[in-house]
Design a protein around this motif. Sequence first.
Motif, short mmCIF file in Angstrom:
data_model
loop_
_atom_site.label_atom_id
_atom_site.label_comp_id
_atom_site.label_asym_id
_atom_site.label_seq_id
_atom_site.Cartn_x
_atom_site.Cartn_y
_atom_site.Cartn_z
N ALA A 24 0.81 -1.22 0.00
CA ALA A 24 0.00 0.00 0.00
C ALA A 24 0.84 1.27 0.00
O ALA A 24 0.49 2.25 -0.65
CB ALA A 24 -0.93 0.00 1.21
N SER A 25 1.94 1.26 0.74
CA SER A 25 2.82 2.42 0.76
C SER A 25 4.22 1.99 1.15
O SER A 25 4.44 0.85 1.57
CB SER A 25 2.31 3.51 1.72
OG SER A 25 2.41 3.08 3.06
N ARG A 31 7.79 3.63 3.03
CA ARG A 31 8.45 4.73 3.74
C ARG A 31 9.94 4.60 3.53
O ARG A 31 10.53 3.55 3.79
CB ARG A 31 8.10 4.71 5.23
CG ARG A 31 8.55 5.97 5.94
CD ARG A 31 7.95 6.07 7.34
NE ARG A 31 8.56 5.10 8.25
CZ ARG A 31 7.92 4.16 8.90
NH1 ARG A 31 6.62 4.00 8.78
NH2 ARG A 31 8.56 3.34 9.71
N LEU A 62 5.99 7.08 0.08
CA LEU A 62 5.73 6.96 -1.35
C LEU A 62 4.57 6.00 -1.58
O LEU A 62 4.40 5.04 -0.84
CB LEU A 62 6.96 6.41 -2.07
CG LEU A 62 8.30 7.09 -1.80
CD1 LEU A 62 9.44 6.25 -2.37
CD2 LEU A 62 8.31 8.47 -2.40
N ILE A 63 3.80 6.25 -2.64
CA ILE A 63 2.84 5.27 -3.13
C ILE A 63 3.59 4.47 -4.18
O ILE A 63 3.98 5.00 -5.22
CB ILE A 63 1.60 5.95 -3.75
CG1 ILE A 63 0.92 6.84 -2.72
CG2 ILE A 63 0.64 4.89 -4.30
CD1 ILE A 63 0.43 6.15 -1.48
N PRO A 64 3.86 3.20 -3.93
CA PRO A 64 4.68 2.42 -4.85
C PRO A 64 3.92 2.04 -6.12
O PRO A 64 2.71 1.82 -6.09
CB PRO A 64 5.07 1.19 -4.04
CG PRO A 64 3.97 1.04 -3.05
CD PRO A 64 3.47 2.43 -2.75
N HIS A 65 4.65 1.98 -7.21
CA HIS A 65 4.13 1.53 -8.49
C HIS A 65 4.97 0.33 -8.93
O HIS A 65 5.97 0.00 -8.31
CB HIS A 65 4.20 2.66 -9.52
CG HIS A 65 3.41 3.86 -9.10
ND1 HIS A 65 2.04 3.93 -9.25
CD2 HIS A 65 3.78 5.02 -8.51
CE1 HIS A 65 1.61 5.09 -8.78
NE2 HIS A 65 2.64 5.77 -8.31
N THR A 75 8.68 0.89 -9.10
CA THR A 75 9.38 1.40 -7.91
C THR A 75 10.45 0.39 -7.50
O THR A 75 10.18 -0.79 -7.34
CB THR A 75 8.39 1.61 -6.74
OG1 THR A 75 7.39 2.54 -7.14
CG2 THR A 75 9.10 2.11 -5.50
#
Length: 79
Positions: A38-39, A41, A47-50, A53
């Motif tokens: 979900a995120s 740090r 960050l919102i990971p894609h 990432t």
Amino acid sequence: NAVSGEAVSVEEIAVEAGAACDGQRIQDVPWPRDCVVASLRRGRRVLIPHGDTLLQAGDILVVVAEEQTREALQRLCQG
């Protein structure tokens, strides 16, 4: 409810140096089924990971997953 009825947990998992996911892109890591990162740090940044990432040792992942996947997630993130 897209999850198969198992208990779901939200956990923070640290990426350790030398772990299977260290240095990998999110999309290239064999995450367990029914698991969402979900995120992420990184230091003081969240960050919102894609898919592209790149994970690094020291990252803290917030993962939503079925509880039965906990061991698989730890194997991916521990050095």
